[in-house]
Design an enzyme around this catalytic site. Structure first.
Site, mmCIF file in Angstrom:
data_model
loop_
_atom_site.group_PDB
_atom_site.id
_atom_site.type_symbol
_atom_site.label_atom_id
_atom_site.label_comp_id
_atom_site.label_asym_id
_atom_site.label_seq_id
_atom_site.Cartn_x
_atom_site.Cartn_y
_atom_site.Cartn_z
ATOM 1 N N HIS A 8 52.072 15.486 105.768
ATOM 2 C CA HIS A 8 51.288 15.366 104.533
ATOM 3 C C HIS A 8 50.520 14.059 104.461
ATOM 4 O O HIS A 8 50.831 13.091 105.151
ATOM 5 C CB HIS A 8 52.156 15.545 103.283
ATOM 6 C CG HIS A 8 53.254 14.537 103.072
ATOM 7 N ND1 HIS A 8 54.545 14.724 103.503
ATOM 8 C CD2 HIS A 8 53.266 13.336 102.427
ATOM 9 C CE1 HIS A 8 55.295 13.700 103.142
ATOM 10 N NE2 HIS A 8 54.535 12.815 102.487
ATOM 11 N N GLU A 44 56.358 14.666 92.400
ATOM 12 C CA GLU A 44 55.385 15.026 93.428
ATOM 13 C C GLU A 44 55.018 16.495 93.394
ATOM 14 O O GLU A 44 55.821 17.342 93.016
ATOM 15 C CB GLU A 44 55.908 14.644 94.817
ATOM 16 C CG GLU A 44 57.179 15.361 95.245
ATOM 17 C CD GLU A 44 57.667 14.898 96.630
ATOM 18 O OE1 GLU A 44 57.808 13.687 96.843
ATOM 19 O OE2 GLU A 44 57.909 15.780 97.476
ATOM 20 N N GLN A 55 50.076 15.615 99.264
ATOM 21 C CA GLN A 55 51.185 15.272 98.372
ATOM 22 C C GLN A 55 50.627 14.392 97.249
ATOM 23 O O GLN A 55 50.212 13.262 97.499
ATOM 24 C CB GLN A 55 52.263 14.512 99.154
ATOM 25 C CG GLN A 55 53.444 14.052 98.316
ATOM 26 C CD GLN A 55 54.463 13.278 99.152
ATOM 27 O OE1 GLN A 55 54.144 12.228 99.691
ATOM 28 N NE2 GLN A 55 55.669 13.814 99.277
ATOM 29 N N HIS A 79 50.003 7.061 101.575
ATOM 30 C CA HIS A 79 50.632 7.055 102.905
ATOM 31 C C HIS A 79 50.314 8.336 103.664
ATOM 32 O O HIS A 79 49.803 9.293 103.092
ATOM 33 C CB HIS A 79 52.154 6.846 102.800
ATOM 34 C CG HIS A 79 52.921 7.927 102.085
ATOM 35 N ND1 HIS A 79 53.201 7.882 100.736
ATOM 36 C CD2 HIS A 79 53.477 9.084 102.523
ATOM 37 C CE1 HIS A 79 53.904 8.960 100.396
ATOM 38 N NE2 HIS A 79 54.071 9.707 101.455
ATOM 39 N N GLU A 129 55.259 7.497 106.797
ATOM 40 C CA GLU A 129 56.529 8.167 106.501
ATOM 41 C C GLU A 129 56.852 9.112 107.654
ATOM 42 O O GLU A 129 55.965 9.806 108.146
ATOM 43 C CB GLU A 129 56.387 8.965 105.192
ATOM 44 C CG GLU A 129 57.621 9.779 104.802
ATOM 45 C CD GLU A 129 57.395 10.639 103.546
ATOM 46 O OE1 GLU A 129 56.305 10.549 102.925
ATOM 47 O OE2 GLU A 129 58.303 11.412 103.209
HETATM 48 N N1 CMX Z 1 49.691 1.252 101.812
HETATM 49 C C1 CMX Z 1 49.275 0.121 102.430
HETATM 50 N N2 CMX Z 1 49.652 -1.119 102.075
HETATM 51 C C2 CMX Z 1 50.496 -1.218 101.025
HETATM 52 C C3 CMX Z 1 50.984 -0.095 100.342
HETATM 53 C C4 CMX Z 1 50.547 1.187 100.758
HETATM 54 N N3 CMX Z 1 50.965 2.294 100.159
HETATM 55 N N4 CMX Z 1 51.808 -0.509 99.351
HETATM 56 C C5 CMX Z 1 51.847 -1.850 99.412
HETATM 57 N N5 CMX Z 1 51.054 -2.283 100.426
HETATM 58 C C6 CMX Z 1 50.823 -3.669 100.819
HETATM 59 C C7 CMX Z 1 50.394 -4.497 99.625
HETATM 60 O O1 CMX Z 1 49.008 -4.410 99.428
HETATM 61 C C8 CMX Z 1 50.854 -5.876 100.011
HETATM 62 O O2 CMX Z 1 49.913 -6.452 100.888
HETATM 63 P P1 CMX Z 1 49.426 -7.985 100.715
HETATM 64 O O3 CMX Z 1 50.685 -8.783 100.898
HETATM 65 O O4 CMX Z 1 48.436 -8.154 101.818
HETATM 66 O O5 CMX Z 1 48.866 -8.065 99.329
HETATM 67 C C9 CMX Z 1 52.139 -5.619 100.801
HETATM 68 O O6 CMX Z 1 52.039 -4.250 101.264
HETATM 69 C C10 CMX Z 1 53.399 -5.801 99.964
HETATM 70 O O7 CMX Z 1 53.252 -4.963 98.845
HETATM 71 P P2 CMX Z 1 53.752 -5.235 97.365
HETATM 72 O O8 CMX Z 1 52.628 -5.119 96.421
HETATM 73 O O9 CMX Z 1 54.620 -6.451 97.353
HETATM 74 O O10 CMX Z 1 54.507 -3.866 97.116
HETATM 75 P P3 CMX Z 1 55.980 -3.398 97.078
HETATM 76 O O11 CMX Z 1 56.946 -4.433 96.644
HETATM 77 O O12 CMX Z 1 55.935 -2.146 96.296
HETATM 78 O O13 CMX Z 1 56.338 -3.011 98.594
HETATM 79 C C11 CMX Z 1 56.327 -1.220 100.194
HETATM 80 C C12 CMX Z 1 55.494 -2.238 99.417
HETATM 81 C C13 CMX Z 1 55.406 -0.498 101.168
HETATM 82 C C14 CMX Z 1 57.456 -1.923 100.937
HETATM 83 C C15 CMX Z 1 56.918 -0.210 99.144
HETATM 84 O O14 CMX Z 1 55.855 0.447 98.526
HETATM 85 C C16 CMX Z 1 57.869 0.810 99.749
HETATM 86 O O15 CMX Z 1 59.044 0.547 99.976
HETATM 87 N N6 CMX Z 1 57.370 2.052 100.048
HETATM 88 C C17 CMX Z 1 58.191 3.105 100.634
HETATM 89 C C18 CMX Z 1 58.715 4.081 99.605
HETATM 90 C C19 CMX Z 1 57.617 4.843 98.895
HETATM 91 O O16 CMX Z 1 56.438 4.544 98.991
HETATM 92 N N7 CMX Z 1 58.051 5.886 98.130
HETATM 93 C C20 CMX Z 1 57.147 6.739 97.364
HETATM 94 C C21 CMX Z 1 56.729 7.978 98.110
HETATM 95 C C22 CMX Z 1 57.845 8.988 98.231
HETATM 96 C C23 CMX Z 1 57.518 10.223 99.065
HETATM 97 O O17 CMX Z 1 56.580 10.262 99.857
HETATM 98 O O18 CMX Z 1 58.264 11.215 98.906
HETATM 99 CO CO CO Z 2 55.386 11.334 101.290
#
Ligand code: CMX
Ligand code: CO
Length: 135
Positions: A8, A44, A55, A79, A129
């Site tokens: 997705h 979702e 998604q 993502h 993912e």
């Molecule tokens: N894509 C690309 N970059 C991303 C991002 C994304 N989706 N989300 C955050 N970032 C970047 C930010 O821009 C930031 O970059 P800079 O330091 O250059 O500014 C950096 O990553 C850290 O981000 P943050 O704002 O501090 O954000 P978080 O504390 O939320 O952490 C992340 C980011 C990726 C670790 C967190 O979003 C995560 O754990 N994601 C995994 C779980 C998830 O997304 N679950 C929802 C979907 C569930 C599903 O698909 O079923």
């Molecule tokens: Co997903």
């Protein structure tokens, strides 16, 4: 490591009902599944497109990954998810390659799939993912 297919593409939205209605109006498609995944902080909707899904993700609050993303960026691509035959093998391989994992071990996501995320700073700013589906 083997990628089976693009499972997705995920899009963060502020309002899931609106986004689902707009996909129906503009593209004539509808979700096959819709569920709350509390552990991921989202509701979702999974819209089938060929062998993959779009998604749509609405955060359950601002204090969630998708909630923080929306506040920072507004709605948009969040993502991409690749299906793998064994998520354990895939994570072991990435660990061996020194790739920063968000999830060291799999969690249960939508559709009961085993999922794990790889940090977006590891490859072209893309949150990845991995998904292992039962079949
Ligand atoms: N894509 C690309 N970059 C991303 C991002 C994304 N989706 N989300 C955050 N970032 C970047 C930010 O821009 C930031 O970059 P800079 O330091 O250059 O500014 C950096 O990553 C850290 O981000 P943050 O704002 O501090 O954000 P978080 O504390 O939320 O952490 C992340 C980011 C990726 C670790 C967190 O979003 C995560 O754990 N994601 C995994 C779980 C998830 O997304 N679950 C929802 C979907 C569930 C599903 O698909 O079923
Ligand atoms: Co997903």
């Amino acid at each position: 490591m083997k990628l089976l297919n693009l499972d997705h593409v995920a899009i963060a939205v502020a309002d899931l009902d609106d986004a689902v209605a707009e996909y129906a109006r503009q593209y004539g498609v509808a979700p096959l599944y819709r569920e709350v995944v509390a552990e991921q902080g989202v509701e979702e909707a999974m819209i089938p497109v060929g062998g993959s899904f779009v998604q749509l993700l609405q955060p359950l609050s601002e204090e969630t990954p998708v909630g923080r993303f929306l506040v920072k960026n507004g709605p948009g691509l969040h993502h991409v998810a690749y299906a793998v035959p064994s998520i354990g093998d895939a994570l072991a391989h990435l660990k061996e390659e020194g790739v920063r994992l968000i999830d060291e071990s799999p969690r249960i996501g939508g559709r009961g799939a085993r999922i794990a995320f790889v940090h977006p700073k590891e490859l072209a700013g893309t949150l990845i993912e991995l998904v292992e589906l039962d079949e």
